[in-house]
Design a protein around this motif. Structure first.
Motif, mmCIF file in Angstrom:
data_model
loop_
_atom_site.group_PDB
_atom_site.id
_atom_site.type_symbol
_atom_site.label_atom_id
_atom_site.label_comp_id
_atom_site.label_asym_id
_atom_site.label_seq_id
_atom_site.Cartn_x
_atom_site.Cartn_y
_atom_site.Cartn_z
ATOM 1 N N ASN A 124 0.849 -1.190 0.000
ATOM 2 C CA ASN A 124 0.000 0.000 0.000
ATOM 3 C C ASN A 124 0.887 1.243 0.000
ATOM 4 O O ASN A 124 1.999 1.225 0.516
ATOM 5 C CB ASN A 124 -0.910 0.019 1.235
ATOM 6 N N GLY A 125 0.371 2.322 -0.574
ATOM 7 C CA GLY A 125 1.056 3.601 -0.499
ATOM 8 C C GLY A 125 2.080 3.880 -1.581
ATOM 9 O O GLY A 125 2.753 4.917 -1.545
ATOM 10 N N ILE A 188 18.165 3.733 -5.297
ATOM 11 C CA ILE A 188 17.437 3.960 -4.048
ATOM 12 C C ILE A 188 16.153 3.142 -4.119
ATOM 13 O O ILE A 188 15.367 3.285 -5.051
ATOM 14 C CB ILE A 188 17.106 5.450 -3.837
ATOM 15 N N ALA A 189 15.962 2.264 -3.155
ATOM 16 C CA ALA A 189 14.781 1.392 -3.123
ATOM 17 C C ALA A 189 13.942 1.720 -1.896
ATOM 18 O O ALA A 189 14.469 1.812 -0.785
ATOM 19 C CB ALA A 189 15.201 -0.069 -3.090
ATOM 20 N N VAL A 190 12.643 1.892 -2.092
ATOM 21 C CA VAL A 190 11.719 2.219 -1.005
ATOM 22 C C VAL A 190 10.699 1.094 -0.878
ATOM 23 O O VAL A 190 10.062 0.713 -1.874
ATOM 24 C CB VAL A 190 10.988 3.551 -1.268
ATOM 25 N N VAL A 191 10.547 0.577 0.337
ATOM 26 C CA VAL A 191 9.506 -0.407 0.627
ATOM 27 C C VAL A 191 8.570 0.221 1.654
ATOM 28 O O VAL A 191 8.953 0.438 2.809
ATOM 29 C CB VAL A 191 10.091 -1.723 1.166
ATOM 30 N N THR A 192 7.338 0.532 1.251
ATOM 31 C CA THR A 192 6.420 1.221 2.159
ATOM 32 C C THR A 192 5.905 0.302 3.259
ATOM 33 O O THR A 192 5.772 0.711 4.410
ATOM 34 C CB THR A 192 5.226 1.799 1.381
ATOM 35 N N ASN A 193 5.592 -0.950 2.915
ATOM 36 C CA ASN A 193 5.022 -1.913 3.862
ATOM 37 C C ASN A 193 4.819 -3.227 3.123
ATOM 38 O O ASN A 193 5.031 -3.302 1.910
ATOM 39 C CB ASN A 193 3.680 -1.416 4.445
ATOM 40 N N ARG A 287 -2.111 7.680 10.037
ATOM 41 C CA ARG A 287 -0.761 7.147 10.215
ATOM 42 C C ARG A 287 -0.156 6.675 8.895
ATOM 43 O O ARG A 287 1.023 6.929 8.598
ATOM 44 C CB ARG A 287 -0.822 5.990 11.217
ATOM 45 N N HIS A 288 -0.958 5.985 8.067
ATOM 46 C CA HIS A 288 -0.406 5.437 6.825
ATOM 47 C C HIS A 288 0.032 6.527 5.863
ATOM 48 O O HIS A 288 1.047 6.395 5.186
ATOM 49 C CB HIS A 288 -1.421 4.491 6.166
ATOM 50 N N GLN A 289 -0.720 7.637 5.812
ATOM 51 C CA GLN A 289 -0.329 8.741 4.947
ATOM 52 C C GLN A 289 0.970 9.380 5.435
ATOM 53 O O GLN A 289 1.823 9.775 4.643
ATOM 54 C CB GLN A 289 -1.445 9.794 4.902
ATOM 55 N N GLN A 290 1.123 9.469 6.751
ATOM 56 C CA GLN A 290 2.341 10.052 7.306
ATOM 57 C C GLN A 290 3.547 9.151 7.051
ATOM 58 O O GLN A 290 4.652 9.632 6.765
ATOM 59 C CB GLN A 290 2.145 10.317 8.793
#
Length: 467
Positions: A124-125, A188-193, A287-290
């Motif tokens: 998500n996100g 650069i790798a981003v893992v939101t969840n 919280r998830h948006q933050q």
């Protein structure tokens, strides 16, 4: 690996033209490369009218619409697969047996892309985080391009992209499953969840996790991974380079953290700590948006955005449609379109964003994920819920099973207009009316965007009638 000129004269089948632009971009690119292109899609010409109009000037050797006939594959030197096509599709199984190479639009782009890359994945996100990264880099005066799963194709932009630019790619598990074979990983790798999703495509939670972890698997030692310290399922995924953490609660690890009262965030690097004041909680409710915003800030800092430039970029950002999108307040009711919440966890996160009573529209296609957690959140936080689609009976049973003191009012809808009307009838001034399905769209809608637009249109009509 493809190089300039290597596709000239090759017979290439694009399997799945689609309506989101990836297939269109692949067709245009392949034609420019001199390939002999065949296009197949299970949809009809009428359903693909917009996409077909976009490639009207391309020299297509053959169209096979309304199905995927064998002839489109037996003569192919390469098949470019729409990542939404399940890997066990008979045509793809045949290609693997015969040794016909399979690739995707995003894999083609990655093989020709000269720029540095920021990849964003997660259950998500992803879209919000990727878009915010693009906004932050752009506000800092850095050349950046946004693409991938968010829609469209960057193949058309290859001639404009330079080596010192940044490309931000939203990457789905489908796309990563194919990129894994290329040993691709972004700088650069981003893992939101991470939470169960798309098990109907991947076959198991383990395979879904393996696909997601491909974004980290081939990173070099100088690569940077942004991980969510508040997400137990992904916070300890193995990384090969440097890791940055993000979280609501501050930690000693390098990263970006929200301050205790939500009025800003803290950047921690080594022994240095920089506090940034910003109305964080106000702009990013829930919280998830933050967490998404913190991940975007961390990735942007890693890409070279100065700390002092962050607030200008944050203030420029506008939420994407269908992602906890505020539609307006009418007769005391506040309406939110969260149609992009296609997983139970996304809908649960949306419910946590509100203190007011919620009337919820939920349900949709069955992706074979566990809905008990969503049902529990509904019993705790919702005054009334109207259920839609294949998952409606299952969700109803779970809600009634888990209700301890009081069961929310429940209705299974036979149509979307009926669902909206029932939700309105259950609401009163001071309530939130929320579309956050927790499931993929199904037969009533073409996709999550169509679902969100229909909800927004219904709200608009009701708002005008109440004026």
């Amino acid at each position: 690996m493809f190089t300039a000129g290597s596709l000239t004269g090759k017979a290439v089948t694009v399997m799945g033209l689609g309506r989101f632009g990836g297939g269109v971009g692949a067709v245009k690119f392949l034609c420019r490369q001199g390939a002999r292109v065949t296009v197949t899609d299970s949809s009809t010409p009428e359903e693909l009218a917009v996409s077909l109009a976009e490639i009207a000037d391309c020299d297509i050797e053959r169209f096979c619409l309304g199905g995927h006939p064998e002839i489109a594959f037996v003569e192919a030197d390469l098949v470019v697969v729409n990542p939404a096509v399940c890997p066990d599709h008979p045509c793809l199984k045949w290609c693997r047996r015969k040794g016909v190479p399979l690739t995707t639009e995003i894999a083609l782009f990655c093989q020709f892309n000269p720029a540095r890359t920021i990849g964003v994945t997660g259950s998500n996100g992803k879209s919000t985080t990727a878009t915010l990264i693009h906004t932050l880099l752009d506000a800092a005066g850095m050349r950046a391009f946004l693409g991938g799963n968010i829609g469209g194709s960057l193949l058309d932009s290859l001639d404009d992209i330079a080596a010192d630019d940044w490309v931000i790619l939203e990457l789905s598990s489908f796309q990563l499953a194919y990129l894994d074979a290329l040993f691709f990983s972004p700088q650069i790798a981003v893992v939101t969840n991470f939470s169960p999703n798309h098990l109907d495509w991947h076959g198991s939670l383990e395979e879904y996790r393996r696909a997601k972890q491909a974004i980290l698997r081939w990173q070099c030692p100088h690569g940077i991974a942004v991980l969510n310290a508040d997400d137990p399922a992904s916070q300890n995924w193995p990384v090969n380079g440097r890791s940055l953490r993000i979280g609501i609660d501050e930690s000693a690890a390098d990263g970006v953290y929200r301050n205790c009262n939500g009025t800003g965030f803290v950047v921690r690097t080594g022994s240095a700590t920089i506090a940034v004041e910003y109305p964080f909680a106000q702009q990013f409710p829930g919280r998830h948006q933050q967490e998404n915003a913190l991940a975007a800030v961390a990735a942007s800092l890693a890409a070279g955005v100065p700390v002092e430039a962050l607030t200008a970029g944050l203030s420029r950002f506008r939420p994407l449609p269908h992602r906890l999108e505020f539609l307006g307040e009418f007769r005391g009711r506040r309406f939110y379109n969260d149609s992009k919440a296609t997983t139970p966890e996304a809908a649960q996160a949306a419910l946590r964003a509100f203190d007011q009573p919620v009337v919820l529209l939920a349900g949709g296609a069955d992706k074979h994920v566990d809905l008990r957690g969503l049902a529990a959140s509904i019993t705790e936080r919702v005054k009334a819920v109207v259920l839609m689609g294949e998952t409606a009976p299952v969700l109803e049973a779970f809600i009634r099973e888990q209700a301890i003191q009081q069961t929310p009012a429940i209705q299974i809808a036979e149509s979307f207009p009926a669902a909206f009307d029932w939700a309105l009838a259950q609401s009163e001034p001071g309530d939130v009316v929320l579309l956050s399905p927790g499931c993929a769209s199904f037969g009533w809608f073409r996709d999550f965007e169509d679902r969100g637009r229909k909800f927004a249109a219904a709200v608009e009509r009701w708002g005008k009638s109440s004026a």
